[in-house]
Design a protein around this motif. Sequence first.
Motif: not given
Length: 142
Positions: A1-17, A63-69
């Motif tokens: 939990m905390g602030r949004f992170s580009t590296s976390q978003a990239v890792a999450t997107f990649r994990a989702q394919g 933004l909606h993709e990020l919210a879904d994740l």
Amino acid sequence: MGRFSTSQAVATFRAQGRSITAQRTAVFHLLERAEGHPTAEELHTELHRTVPRLALKTVYAILHELADLRLVAALPLPGGATHWEQNSTPHGHLVCDTCRRVVDLPVDPSVLMPLVRHAARRFDARRASLIVHGRCERCAAR
């Protein structure tokens, strides 16, 4: 939990394919740097300088993709555009009714749940949010 992170978003997107496009990367980086609670329109205006072909519709989709994740959250406010929350730590918000500025309030809204359960016994409360309306210091000084 905390602030949004580009590296976390990239890792999450990649994990989702999901692919990491230039548009997504631009939105991720801007969200990571953004102060406050930007709207999609504000993000688009800022991004348009460096990514001129980026459509507002694409910003909304990202933004909606990020919210879904659960990497950001929509913060819909009455009478205005949806703002986007990059802080996942539980907190409330102060909203200036004059300039529409939104500021984090470091109070966990879940502290309200015992009060709600006591006052509304026949209501199955699942979560709470705290939004306090008023005038910010700048607007009050005018």
